[in-house]
Design a protein around this motif. Sequence first.
Motif, mmCIF file in Angstrom:
data_model
loop_
_atom_site.group_PDB
_atom_site.id
_atom_site.type_symbol
_atom_site.label_atom_id
_atom_site.label_comp_id
_atom_site.label_asym_id
_atom_site.label_seq_id
_atom_site.Cartn_x
_atom_site.Cartn_y
_atom_site.Cartn_z
ATOM 1 N N GLN A 30 41.422 37.943 36.741
ATOM 2 C CA GLN A 30 40.956 37.385 37.734
ATOM 3 C C GLN A 30 41.091 38.166 38.829
ATOM 4 O O GLN A 30 42.141 39.118 39.250
ATOM 5 N N ASP A 31 40.086 38.483 39.841
ATOM 6 C CA ASP A 31 39.963 39.254 41.012
ATOM 7 C C ASP A 31 39.763 38.230 42.108
ATOM 8 O O ASP A 31 38.574 37.960 42.462
ATOM 9 N N MET A 32 40.819 37.579 42.959
ATOM 10 C CA MET A 32 40.428 36.812 43.996
ATOM 11 C C MET A 32 41.721 36.725 44.846
ATOM 12 O O MET A 32 42.699 37.727 44.411
ATOM 13 N N PRO A 33 41.565 36.398 46.172
ATOM 14 C CA PRO A 33 42.903 36.368 46.978
ATOM 15 C C PRO A 33 44.132 35.807 46.498
ATOM 16 O O PRO A 33 44.086 35.074 45.590
ATOM 17 N N GLU A 34 45.174 36.655 46.485
ATOM 18 C CA GLU A 34 46.497 36.184 46.128
ATOM 19 C C GLU A 34 46.790 34.680 46.036
ATOM 20 O O GLU A 34 47.321 34.358 45.017
ATOM 21 N N HIS A 35 46.502 33.829 47.027
ATOM 22 C CA HIS A 35 46.790 32.648 46.960
ATOM 23 C C HIS A 35 46.158 31.670 46.195
ATOM 24 O O HIS A 35 46.228 30.546 45.703
ATOM 25 N N LEU A 36 45.045 32.351 45.474
ATOM 26 C CA LEU A 36 44.278 31.451 44.461
ATOM 27 C C LEU A 36 44.553 31.897 43.016
ATOM 28 O O LEU A 36 43.931 31.151 42.032
ATOM 29 N N ILE A 37 45.357 32.849 42.870
ATOM 30 C CA ILE A 37 45.490 33.213 41.371
ATOM 31 C C ILE A 37 46.271 32.143 40.494
ATOM 32 O O ILE A 37 45.773 31.706 39.770
ATOM 33 N N GLU A 38 47.131 31.865 41.057
ATOM 34 C CA GLU A 38 47.973 30.592 40.344
ATOM 35 C C GLU A 38 47.222 29.386 40.199
ATOM 36 O O GLU A 38 47.032 28.942 39.147
ATOM 37 N N PRO A 39 46.753 28.864 41.177
ATOM 38 C CA PRO A 39 45.711 27.660 41.196
ATOM 39 C C PRO A 39 44.578 27.985 40.016
ATOM 40 O O PRO A 39 44.098 27.020 39.359
ATOM 41 N N ALA A 40 43.998 29.257 40.016
ATOM 42 C CA ALA A 40 42.828 29.381 39.147
ATOM 43 C C ALA A 40 43.453 29.234 37.721
ATOM 44 O O ALA A 40 42.743 28.597 36.815
ATOM 45 N N TYR A 41 44.378 30.096 37.384
ATOM 46 C CA TYR A 41 44.767 29.813 36.036
ATOM 47 C C TYR A 41 45.204 28.410 35.797
ATOM 48 O O TYR A 41 45.089 28.100 34.543
ATOM 49 N N THR A 42 45.852 28.003 36.565
ATOM 50 C CA THR A 42 46.247 26.416 36.375
ATOM 51 C C THR A 42 45.122 25.710 36.092
ATOM 52 O O THR A 42 44.883 24.726 35.182
ATOM 53 N N ALA A 43 44.034 25.726 37.041
ATOM 54 C CA ALA A 43 42.748 24.821 36.556
ATOM 55 C C ALA A 43 42.029 25.334 35.497
ATOM 56 O O ALA A 43 41.768 24.333 34.726
#
Length: 397
Positions: free
Chosen positions: A300-313
């Motif tokens: 993923q290529d997105m703002p740092e603070h979204l990386i973990e929430p993205a993979y969790t979701a």
Amino acid sequence: MSNARYEIRDVTIEPDRRCVRINWADDHESRFHFVWLRHSEFFSDVLSTDRVEDCRRLPDDPSTLSVTSVDVTDDSMILHWGGEADDTTYAVDWLRNNCYADESRALRRHQPVLWNGDDGNVRDRFDWQEIERGNGEKLFELFLSVRDYGFAKVFNVPTDEGSVAEAASRFGPVMTTHLGQVFDVKLQPGFNIGATQANYIGPHTDDNWRYAPIGISFFHCLKAHPSGGGYSLLVDGFLAATRLRKNNPDAFDFLNATPILFRSYRNEGEKYCARRKMINTDQDGNIIGVRFTARTLAPQDMPEHLIEPAYTAVRAFAQEIYNPDLEQQYLMQPGDMHVIDNHRILHGRGAFEANTGERHLQHCSVPRDEFHNTLRIAAHNRGMADEFLLMADGAIG
Ligand SMILES: [Fe+2]
């Protein structure tokens, strides 16, 4: 014969809300905003032709509009506008059919029927020969099955190569991609995609790396593997998303709001990538499209603070999709064809033994808007109400 549905009891101008309220003889109530009525007057479905002077027309500024009086006849409503504007006239039945009160919109909205594996397995199959002999009602039922359940299982399709495209063309123009129109789902050494190998393929939608993934997919079996391996599996992505919304609302909201990066650089001539949401909803919150795969999900290529929430979701959505309860398994035989809505239904395949015989399917697709266009025309030709024609849209642009 009078029809209370299309009979106006009275009309009231509501200047504060800048709308007119119609009370209908069947006790329904509609509100039409002045700006909507002004725009409708210039809309090409209402006019017989586009007018040149409307080509660069702006919508009116709602705050400037007023209606001074209304006349009603048996079949039309005439508005007299404040200021210099000309009177405008509306067909009563058109107004009623385009009423945007909540309950009217809910009636027009397509209501998908959710299914788990057991429900899906018992859906009727369609005999293609019956359709070929001219049974238009069966073809229409097949359309509706795809609209309502996201899939239809068909048998008795001729097993000649290319007949999948011939069958698909009954639903819309067959799409051409970088792989051509008809793709062979069989062992193809040198091709680096799951469809050309023998391993298990988990449930996924196709071509998530396209801005607009293929719409309605046709999988046609020419040869089944002699071992009985290589079963097909189908999963209702709308049910998986509905369960995610209930079980993990944070994950649902994330995937409904944040685009996820997909990429396919797997073969010569492929440099595809797209950033799109995994779950799409309409303005009323209804789930209207999913896209999911484990295999072409890119780093993923997105703002740092979204990386973990993205993979969790994504992980939470995958867990819903992979729940065995959702999975419909079906061993396709020669002549079988699956028609599936790729914006809703995930498909996959069981493994088979590569060296002990051949399994051969052919695949093609029809754009989803073309499919729905053909369906609306068929509905119109059956005299179905205009309301019915608005029944299906959505998807995952
Ligand atoms: Fe696939």
